[in-house]
Design an enzyme around this catalytic site. Structure first.
Site, PDB file in Angstrom:
ATOM      1  N   GLY A 237       0.826  -1.221   0.000  1.00 46.27           N
ATOM      2  CA  GLY A 237       0.000   0.000   0.000  1.00 46.27           C
ATOM      3  C   GLY A 237       0.853   1.261   0.000  1.00 46.27           C
ATOM      4  O   GLY A 237       0.534   2.241   0.654  1.00 46.27           O
ATOM      5  N   GLY A 238       1.965   1.229  -0.769  1.00 44.68           N
ATOM      6  CA  GLY A 238       2.746   2.455  -0.979  1.00 44.68           C
ATOM      7  C   GLY A 238       2.207   3.168  -2.209  1.00 44.68           C
ATOM      8  O   GLY A 238       1.092   2.897  -2.682  1.00 44.68           O
ATOM      9  N   THR A 239       3.026   4.060  -2.752  1.00 47.51           N
ATOM     10  CA  THR A 239       2.593   4.815  -3.934  1.00 47.51           C
ATOM     11  C   THR A 239       2.220   3.852  -5.060  1.00 47.51           C
ATOM     12  O   THR A 239       1.196   4.023  -5.735  1.00 47.51           O
ATOM     13  CB  THR A 239       3.728   5.752  -4.402  1.00 47.51           C
ATOM     14  OG1 THR A 239       4.150   6.536  -3.282  1.00 47.51           O
ATOM     15  CG2 THR A 239       3.271   6.669  -5.505  1.00 47.51           C
TER      16      THR A 239
ATOM     17  N   LYS B 103       6.038  21.539 -10.630  1.00 47.17           N
ATOM     18  CA  LYS B 103       7.441  21.327 -10.990  1.00 47.17           C
ATOM     19  C   LYS B 103       7.566  21.545 -12.496  1.00 47.17           C
ATOM     20  O   LYS B 103       6.984  20.792 -13.280  1.00 47.17           O
ATOM     21  CB  LYS B 103       7.853  19.892 -10.624  1.00 47.17           C
ATOM     22  CG  LYS B 103       9.184  19.486 -11.203  1.00 47.17           C
ATOM     23  CD  LYS B 103       9.499  18.025 -10.924  1.00 47.17           C
ATOM     24  CE  LYS B 103      10.761  17.607 -11.653  1.00 47.17           C
ATOM     25  NZ  LYS B 103      11.071  16.190 -11.477  1.00 47.17           N
TER      26      LYS B 103
ATOM     27  N   SER C 283       0.813  -3.907   5.054  1.00 49.18           N
ATOM     28  CA  SER C 283       1.222  -4.194   6.426  1.00 49.18           C
ATOM     29  C   SER C 283       1.250  -2.918   7.260  1.00 49.18           C
ATOM     30  O   SER C 283       1.628  -1.866   6.760  1.00 49.18           O
ATOM     31  CB  SER C 283       2.622  -4.817   6.387  1.00 49.18           C
ATOM     32  OG  SER C 283       3.192  -4.814   7.665  1.00 49.18           O
TER      33      SER C 283
ATOM     34  N   VAL D  65       1.507 -10.371   4.838  1.00 50.33           N
ATOM     35  CA  VAL D  65       1.576 -11.623   4.073  1.00 50.33           C
ATOM     36  C   VAL D  65       2.780 -12.389   4.605  1.00 50.33           C
ATOM     37  O   VAL D  65       3.909 -11.902   4.561  1.00 50.33           O
ATOM     38  CB  VAL D  65       1.712 -11.330   2.563  1.00 50.33           C
ATOM     39  CG1 VAL D  65       2.079 -12.590   1.799  1.00 50.33           C
ATOM     40  CG2 VAL D  65       0.404 -10.745   2.036  1.00 50.33           C
TER      41      VAL D  65
ATOM     42  N   THR E 183      12.098   9.379 -11.906  1.00 44.56           N
ATOM     43  CA  THR E 183      11.433   8.469 -12.841  1.00 44.56           C
ATOM     44  C   THR E 183      10.697   7.310 -12.161  1.00 44.56           C
ATOM     45  O   THR E 183      10.044   6.528 -12.842  1.00 44.56           O
ATOM     46  CB  THR E 183      12.460   7.868 -13.825  1.00 44.56           C
ATOM     47  OG1 THR E 183      13.477   7.226 -13.061  1.00 44.56           O
ATOM     48  CG2 THR E 183      13.055   8.937 -14.709  1.00 44.56           C
TER      49      THR E 183
ATOM     50  N   TYR F 186      10.231   3.989 -26.194  1.00 44.68           N
ATOM     51  CA  TYR F 186       9.599   4.950 -25.291  1.00 44.68           C
ATOM     52  C   TYR F 186      10.113   4.779 -23.856  1.00 44.68           C
ATOM     53  O   TYR F 186      10.064   3.702 -23.288  1.00 44.68           O
ATOM     54  CB  TYR F 186       8.065   4.789 -25.310  1.00 44.68           C
ATOM     55  CG  TYR F 186       7.428   5.780 -24.371  1.00 44.68           C
ATOM     56  CD1 TYR F 186       7.447   7.134 -24.686  1.00 44.68           C
ATOM     57  CD2 TYR F 186       6.888   5.383 -23.159  1.00 44.68           C
ATOM     58  CE1 TYR F 186       6.925   8.066 -23.804  1.00 44.68           C
ATOM     59  CE2 TYR F 186       6.354   6.311 -22.274  1.00 44.68           C
ATOM     60  CZ  TYR F 186       6.381   7.656 -22.614  1.00 44.68           C
ATOM     61  OH  TYR F 186       5.877   8.585 -21.738  1.00 44.68           O
TER      62      TYR F 186
HETATM   63  P1  FAD Z   1       7.011   1.029  -0.782  1.00 43.28           P
HETATM   64  O1  FAD Z   1       6.733   2.464  -0.580  1.00 43.28           O
HETATM   65  O2  FAD Z   1       8.213   0.459  -0.114  1.00 43.28           O
HETATM   66  O3  FAD Z   1       5.721   0.225  -0.310  1.00 43.28           O
HETATM   67  C1  FAD Z   1       5.774  -1.157  -0.034  1.00 43.28           C
HETATM   68  C2  FAD Z   1       4.456  -1.603   0.549  1.00 43.28           C
HETATM   69  O4  FAD Z   1       4.462  -3.019   0.642  1.00 43.28           O
HETATM   70  C3  FAD Z   1       4.159  -1.077   1.950  1.00 43.28           C
HETATM   71  O5  FAD Z   1       2.808  -0.698   2.040  1.00 43.28           O
HETATM   72  C4  FAD Z   1       4.407  -2.292   2.851  1.00 43.28           C
HETATM   73  O6  FAD Z   1       3.617  -2.255   4.014  1.00 43.28           O
HETATM   74  C5  FAD Z   1       3.968  -3.415   1.908  1.00 43.28           C
HETATM   75  N1  FAD Z   1       4.529  -4.721   2.231  1.00 43.28           N
HETATM   76  C6  FAD Z   1       5.787  -5.167   2.009  1.00 43.28           C
HETATM   77  N2  FAD Z   1       5.907  -6.455   2.429  1.00 43.28           N
HETATM   78  C7  FAD Z   1       4.689  -6.827   2.905  1.00 43.28           C
HETATM   79  C8  FAD Z   1       4.163  -8.019   3.473  1.00 43.28           C
HETATM   80  N3  FAD Z   1       4.903  -9.111   3.629  1.00 43.28           N
HETATM   81  N4  FAD Z   1       2.865  -8.019   3.860  1.00 43.28           N
HETATM   82  C9  FAD Z   1       2.073  -6.930   3.697  1.00 43.28           C
HETATM   83  N5  FAD Z   1       2.530  -5.785   3.164  1.00 43.28           N
HETATM   84  C10 FAD Z   1       3.816  -5.724   2.772  1.00 43.28           C
HETATM   85  N6  FAD Z   1      10.276   8.328  -7.425  1.00 43.28           N
HETATM   86  C11 FAD Z   1       9.878   9.430  -8.075  1.00 43.28           C
HETATM   87  O7  FAD Z   1       9.096   9.335  -9.011  1.00 43.28           O
HETATM   88  N7  FAD Z   1      10.317  10.661  -7.694  1.00 43.28           N
HETATM   89  C12 FAD Z   1      11.215  10.837  -6.700  1.00 43.28           C
HETATM   90  O8  FAD Z   1      11.544  11.966  -6.371  1.00 43.28           O
HETATM   91  C13 FAD Z   1      11.724   9.684  -6.062  1.00 43.28           C
HETATM   92  N8  FAD Z   1      12.643   9.780  -5.087  1.00 43.28           N
HETATM   93  C14 FAD Z   1      13.119   8.650  -4.495  1.00 43.28           C
HETATM   94  C15 FAD Z   1      14.160   8.738  -3.570  1.00 43.28           C
HETATM   95  C16 FAD Z   1      14.686   7.582  -3.018  1.00 43.28           C
HETATM   96  C17 FAD Z   1      15.814   7.668  -2.056  1.00 43.28           C
HETATM   97  C18 FAD Z   1      14.124   6.316  -3.345  1.00 43.28           C
HETATM   98  C19 FAD Z   1      14.662   5.067  -2.737  1.00 43.28           C
HETATM   99  C20 FAD Z   1      13.086   6.235  -4.232  1.00 43.28           C
HETATM  100  C21 FAD Z   1      12.586   7.390  -4.833  1.00 43.28           C
HETATM  101  N9  FAD Z   1      11.578   7.323  -5.782  1.00 43.28           N
HETATM  102  C22 FAD Z   1      11.185   8.429  -6.439  1.00 43.28           C
HETATM  103  C23 FAD Z   1      10.884   6.069  -6.046  1.00 43.28           C
HETATM  104  C24 FAD Z   1       9.570   6.071  -5.275  1.00 43.28           C
HETATM  105  O9  FAD Z   1       9.806   6.337  -3.918  1.00 43.28           O
HETATM  106  C25 FAD Z   1       8.881   4.738  -5.394  1.00 43.28           C
HETATM  107  O10 FAD Z   1       8.840   4.381  -6.743  1.00 43.28           O
HETATM  108  C26 FAD Z   1       7.467   4.797  -4.862  1.00 43.28           C
HETATM  109  O11 FAD Z   1       7.431   5.336  -3.573  1.00 43.28           O
HETATM  110  C27 FAD Z   1       6.832   3.447  -4.867  1.00 43.28           C
HETATM  111  O12 FAD Z   1       7.267   2.650  -3.805  1.00 43.28           O
HETATM  112  P2  FAD Z   1       6.533   1.262  -3.661  1.00 43.28           P
HETATM  113  O13 FAD Z   1       5.085   1.507  -3.471  1.00 43.28           O
HETATM  114  O14 FAD Z   1       6.964   0.401  -4.783  1.00 43.28           O
HETATM  115  O15 FAD Z   1       7.184   0.641  -2.338  1.00 43.28           O
END
Ligand code: FAD
Length: 515
Positions: free
Chosen positions: A10-12, A75, A36, A198, A360, A452
């Site tokens: 439930g991240g972005t 931006k 989680s 999970v 990106t 692309y």
């Molecule tokens: P996460 O935010 O890590 O979410 C993971 C989710 O999975 C959480 O909800 C967690 O609870 C859940 N989860 C994991 N394991 C389990 C389990 N076993 N059971 C239940 N739930 C679980 N992107 C941009 O476009 N612009 C930016 O400026 C940018 N800056 C960044 C800077 C840094 C330093 C980093 C590392 C990344 C950056 N990014 C940027 C990338 C961006 O942050 C991510 O692409 C975006 O936040 C998506 O993250 P996510 O949802 O994939 O993972």
């Protein structure tokens, strides 16, 4: 027949995917998100690329709907400081190149421009950034008039496939507030939300996922599983054991340390761009939101210890950093060999990431979601859909990789081992050829990465001219043709820019009005 999707995370990535699938398929696809409470989200990712407006438009959200709730700002560019030499800066604007007599204005600028700044001579947006201006007037009109924003726009929703218009801006937003906002949006439209861990993944004999075993909610089953579990890659990497292709040979930055800095924007103003300031072992991002600044040092662990990186970041921010807690992050740079394996698709950090330079991460999420909608498997499990998806998403991330390699390769800066080694890192073979070609003619459609990946030739041109480390010549033909029209266009850019700076409100003023 209703299809079902379970999204892990439930991240972005998780909430963007859930809300978009719902907007695309409505009741035809049943969507569940399991996230989680114990495992947090990454907590960064606040700058976007200019394609992101398609995402919000597709969801039927106007800027007034979501920007105030997510501390959103505009931006218009990335401002790169100190990449050429200390004290220098240039902009990579979201503004397509002007063309005069069939020749891009930047090519002309090489011949007839006054020694100075290609970005401010050829584009309008750098002036708006320096002036901390809003891209919209107080009556909401955009500073550029090429956009059809009239209320009687056609009903169809646009995607990345319609690239005829380059939006002149992207957004900054608070990543946690955006995930909350999209969660509310999705749940209101029928997405199921389960808060649980999970703890196991059940596979059948062919390696297809049969169910996700949770701590408190039993087993979750679906036709398709989307892995949005972040760098853990709990399904794709962990359960399905899909190999990971590392980009570290060419892009060594593998760590970051981040701070959330409160600022009084009414006093300081809000510059409408992300700033990327080169440092001894990487670079620092500065992302201005409505009520604070997000900042972080992206660095290579082989060249800098975490304590040193945190000290550099705190010095960079100054006294405002004193009591703030730093978020240290390890980054997995590269991509899953295949993003879609059997009945599991990885989206977001779970599938791959190419360090935050040029923002990106969220673009790659948006691109992956759009491809998933396009190649959604339905009931027939046609492998061609999966393979085409894998080709398209791999090409996009490889293109981003190439564009980012250019930053380190092309930077004039070579004052320590980090920057000297950056010039020696691996370069894909085709890119090595392109680097040679750009010395005789600035990048164009024929000499940039062909698939692309969001960046168009003009972005490569900005980098080649701004970074200063690639020897460049203008095409000899420009010595043989009349230059008057080009000179007139360069004058026109300055006149238009001056007028805009005089008439546009500040970004602070416009955003305050939007609330
Ligand atoms: P996460 O935010 O890590 O979410 C993971 C989710 O999975 C959480 O909800 C967690 O609870 C859940 N989860 C994991 N394991 C389990 C389990 N076993 N059971 C239940 N739930 C679980 N992107 C941009 O476009 N612009 C930016 O400026 C940018 N800056 C960044 C800077 C840094 C330093 C980093 C590392 C990344 C950056 N990014 C940027 C990338 C961006 O942050 C991510 O692409 C975006 O936040 C998506 O993250 P996510 O949802 O994939 O993972």
């Amino acid at each position: 027949m209703t299809q079902s999707v379970v999204i892990l995370g439930g991240g972005t990535a998780g909430w963007m995917t859930a809300s978009y699938l719902r907007a695309a398929f409505a009741d035809s696809v049943d969507v569940t998100v399991v996230e989680s409470r114990r495992i947090g989200t990454i907590g960064v990712g606040e700058a976007t690329f200019s394609t992101v407006r398609h995402f919000f438009d597709y969801l039927g959200l106007s800027e007034a709907d979501w920007m105030p709730e997510c501390n959103g700002t505009y931006k218009l560019a990335v401002r790169l400081e100190n990449w050429r030499a200390p004290g220098t800066y240039f902009y990579h604007p979201f503004e397509r190149m002007r063309v005069v007599d069939g020749v891009p204005l930047t090519d002309w600028w090489q011949k007839v421009g006054e020694a100075g700044h290609f970005d401010r001579d050829c584009f309008l947006i750098p002036w708006l950034c320096d002036a901390k201006a809003s891209p919209r007037y107080l009556d909401h009109r955009l500073f550029e008039q090429d956009f059809d924003e009239t209320p009687d726009r056609p009903l169809y929703r646009t995607t990345l496939a319609e690239q005829n218009t380059q939006f002149p801006y992207a957004y900054h937003f608070d990543a946690s507030l955006l995930a909350d906002f999209l969660c509310r949006y999705a749940v209101r439209r029928g997405v199921h939300r389960i808060i649980d861990d999970v703890v196991d993944v059940r596979l059948d004999e062919q390696g297809w996922i049969e169910g996700l075993v949770t701590r408190e909610h039993g087993e979750l089953t679906a036709d398709l599983y989307v892995d949005c579990s972040g760098f853990r890659s709990r399904l794709l990497g962990d359960a399905l054991d899909e190999p990971f292709v590392s980009f570290k040979d060419a892009l060594p930055n593998d760590r970051a340390v981040a701070l959330r800095v409160p600022v009084d924007t009414a006093v300081q103003g809000i510059r409408p761009c992300t700033t990327a300031t080169a440092q001894d072992a990487g670079w620092i991002w500065t992302i201005p939101l409505y009520d604070r600044v997000g900042t972080g040092y992206v660095y290579a662990g082989d060249y800098c210890e975490p304590e040193e990186a945190e000290r550099v970041l705190r010095d960079f921010v100054g006294p405002a950093a004193a009591d703030l807690e730093a978020n240290h992050i390890r980054m997995r740079i590269g991509r899953s060999h295949r993003a879609w394996v059997n009945n599991c698709v990885g989206i977001g950090l779970a599938a791959g990431f190419v360090e935050p330079l040029q923002s990106t991460g969220i673009f790659l999420i948006q691109h992956a979601i759009e491809q998933l909608v396009r190649y959604f498997p339905g009931t027939n499990r046609d492998p061609v859909l999966r393979d085409t998806y894998n080709l398209s998403t791999a090409r996009a991330i490889e293109g981003v990789r190439e564009f980012l390699i250019l930053h380190y390769r092309g930077a004039a800066r070579a004052d320590n081992d980090y920057w000297r080694d950056a010039k020696k890192g691996a370069v894909p073979h085709d890119m090595a050829v392109r680097l040679e070609q750009w010395q005789s003619k600035l990048p164009d459609n024929d000499t940039t990465y062909p698939y692309y990946h969001a960046f168009e030739p003009y972005s490569y041109v900005c980098m080649a001219l701004g970074l200063g480390g690639i020897p460049l010549r203008y095409p000899p033909a420009l010595d043989l043709v009349d230059t008057r029209a080009a000179r007139a266009e360069l004058t026109r850019v300055r006149e238009q820019a001056r007028k805009l700076v005089d008439t546009l409100p500040s970004q602070v003023e416009y955003l305050a009005r939007l609330r």
